[in-house]
Write an enzyme that holds these catalytic residues in place. Sequence first.
Site, PDB file in Angstrom:
ATOM      1  N   GLU A 127       2.968   3.835   2.640  1.00  0.00           N
ATOM      2  CA  GLU A 127       1.887   4.825   2.534  1.00  0.00           C
ATOM      3  C   GLU A 127       2.430   6.260   2.533  1.00  0.00           C
ATOM      4  O   GLU A 127       1.689   7.204   2.805  1.00  0.00           O
ATOM      5  CB  GLU A 127       0.867   4.653   3.669  1.00  0.00           C
ATOM      6  CG  GLU A 127       0.202   3.289   3.732  1.00  0.00           C
ATOM      7  CD  GLU A 127      -0.706   2.947   2.544  1.00  0.00           C
ATOM      8  OE1 GLU A 127      -0.874   3.800   1.647  1.00  0.00           O
ATOM      9  OE2 GLU A 127      -1.220   1.809   2.519  1.00  0.00           O
ATOM     10  N   HIS A 150      -1.591   6.276  10.690  1.00  0.00           N
ATOM     11  CA  HIS A 150      -2.506   5.299  10.082  1.00  0.00           C
ATOM     12  C   HIS A 150      -2.426   4.015  10.887  1.00  0.00           C
ATOM     13  O   HIS A 150      -1.330   3.561  11.217  1.00  0.00           O
ATOM     14  CB  HIS A 150      -2.105   5.032   8.632  1.00  0.00           C
ATOM     15  CG  HIS A 150      -2.727   3.804   8.037  1.00  0.00           C
ATOM     16  ND1 HIS A 150      -4.083   3.654   7.896  1.00  0.00           N
ATOM     17  CD2 HIS A 150      -2.181   2.646   7.563  1.00  0.00           C
ATOM     18  CE1 HIS A 150      -4.344   2.471   7.349  1.00  0.00           C
ATOM     19  NE2 HIS A 150      -3.197   1.837   7.148  1.00  0.00           N
ATOM     20  N   HIS A 152      -4.937   0.121  11.917  1.00  0.00           N
ATOM     21  CA  HIS A 152      -6.055  -0.748  11.557  1.00  0.00           C
ATOM     22  C   HIS A 152      -6.971  -0.926  12.766  1.00  0.00           C
ATOM     23  O   HIS A 152      -7.239  -2.047  13.199  1.00  0.00           O
ATOM     24  CB  HIS A 152      -5.527  -2.089  11.051  1.00  0.00           C
ATOM     25  CG  HIS A 152      -4.626  -1.970   9.853  1.00  0.00           C
ATOM     26  ND1 HIS A 152      -3.806  -2.984   9.413  1.00  0.00           N
ATOM     27  CD2 HIS A 152      -4.421  -0.929   8.991  1.00  0.00           C
ATOM     28  CE1 HIS A 152      -3.145  -2.584   8.324  1.00  0.00           C
ATOM     29  NE2 HIS A 152      -3.492  -1.339   8.053  1.00  0.00           N
ATOM     30  N   GLU A 180     -18.279  12.492  24.472  1.00  0.00           N
ATOM     31  CA  GLU A 180     -17.150  13.363  24.120  1.00  0.00           C
ATOM     32  C   GLU A 180     -16.950  13.539  22.614  1.00  0.00           C
ATOM     33  O   GLU A 180     -16.221  14.446  22.190  1.00  0.00           O
ATOM     34  CB  GLU A 180     -15.859  12.813  24.739  1.00  0.00           C
ATOM     35  CG  GLU A 180     -15.485  11.460  24.161  1.00  0.00           C
ATOM     36  CD  GLU A 180     -14.125  10.944  24.651  1.00  0.00           C
ATOM     37  OE1 GLU A 180     -13.920   9.722  24.599  1.00  0.00           O
ATOM     38  OE2 GLU A 180     -13.285  11.754  25.064  1.00  0.00           O
ATOM     39  N   HIS A 221     -10.259  -1.422   5.931  1.00  0.00           N
ATOM     40  CA  HIS A 221      -8.801  -1.350   6.056  1.00  0.00           C
ATOM     41  C   HIS A 221      -8.388  -0.654   7.363  1.00  0.00           C
ATOM     42  O   HIS A 221      -7.756  -1.262   8.206  1.00  0.00           O
ATOM     43  CB  HIS A 221      -8.219  -0.624   4.834  1.00  0.00           C
ATOM     44  CG  HIS A 221      -6.726  -0.534   4.846  1.00  0.00           C
ATOM     45  ND1 HIS A 221      -5.953  -0.641   3.721  1.00  0.00           N
ATOM     46  CD2 HIS A 221      -5.835  -0.331   5.858  1.00  0.00           C
ATOM     47  CE1 HIS A 221      -4.677  -0.533   4.029  1.00  0.00           C
ATOM     48  NE2 HIS A 221      -4.576  -0.341   5.330  1.00  0.00           N
TER      49      HIS A 221
HETATM   50  O1  2HA Z   1       2.081  -0.376   6.340  1.00  0.00           O
HETATM   51  O2  2HA Z   1      -0.895  -0.487   6.903  1.00  0.00           O
HETATM   52  O3  2HA Z   1      -1.765   0.377   4.570  1.00  0.00           O
HETATM   53  C1  2HA Z   1       1.119  -1.330   6.099  1.00  0.00           C
HETATM   54  C2  2HA Z   1      -0.199  -0.706   5.956  1.00  0.00           C
HETATM   55  C3  2HA Z   1      -0.595  -0.341   4.593  1.00  0.00           C
HETATM   56 ZN    ZN Z   2      -2.926  -0.119   6.503  1.00  0.00          ZN
END
Ligand code: 2HA
Ligand code: ZN
Length: 282
Positions: A127, A150, A152, A180, A221
């Site tokens: 990413e 990033h 999940h 909050e 995602h």
């Molecule tokens: O790195 O999360 O979006 C793996 C991921 C791709």
């Molecule tokens: Zn991801």
Amino acid sequence: MSTLPVNEYVTQHHSLDIPFVHEMAKITQCMWKSGWDERNGGNVSCILDEQEVAAYIDIQDVKRTLQPAFPVHELAGRYFIVTGSGKYFKNVLDDPAGNLGVLRVSADGEQLEVLWGLENGAVPTSELPAHFMSHIERLRVDPQHRVVIHNHATHTLAMTFVHDLDERAFTRTLWEMCTECVVVFPDGIGIIPWMVPGSSQIGRATADKMREHRAVIWPQHGIFGTGGCIDEAFGLIETIEKAAQIYMLIAHLPIRQKITQQELIDLAQAFGVTPRAGILEL
Ligand code: 2HA
Ligand code: ZN
């Protein structure tokens, strides 16, 4: 006394002695333990100062050069620590140099110079386009910006199945879930359409949202959070995830009382933040 074999101890000791490596190892471990980074899910990148890097790493010694997906003139000469592509957050703490890398964008913005880590041929996160484009946009609006995370986050992801994906409606619901929230993210949440991950297109769409928001949700995602340091970027994601968790716990139950729009306005005023316009209705 250490119970590790000497060689292993020395290797680990060296890497984890570097403050920015230690911080990355800690945060990736924490996110994995939260259940937000299964397998190789998630990626982190932090901008580092040259002096900060030079205190621990020989910045003249370029180990390898890599080709970025697109030239990054805006970030020329910048130093980053990043997670590696396909690497498991679970494993970073035990092998920082195999799972993380320190790189510099070359002076002409055309190359990535690996200065440390990414051992055994590893490459930066898939990413990286989304990270680089987001760094560029966040730096434009906030010179203190440094970090893109990033992951999940479970309930955030779940919420994208059942809630309207209109960013104003989504933001309002999150603000209503915990007292909050409006204080932590008065700028609200950006949401892009579902897209194939890893591409420059999803990177561009994410970064466009980053002009106005520090957090962007990828439906079904995960989430991107940004900030001036790891604590800030992570704290933002944690707060959004907590609100999404409350939503997933209560959305199917009869609601007897909630924070009113007026109370949210009073809250913002008390904490000196300006909620993004057009979200609260009176
Ligand atoms: O790195 O999360 O979006 C793996 C991921 C791709
Ligand atoms: Zn991801």
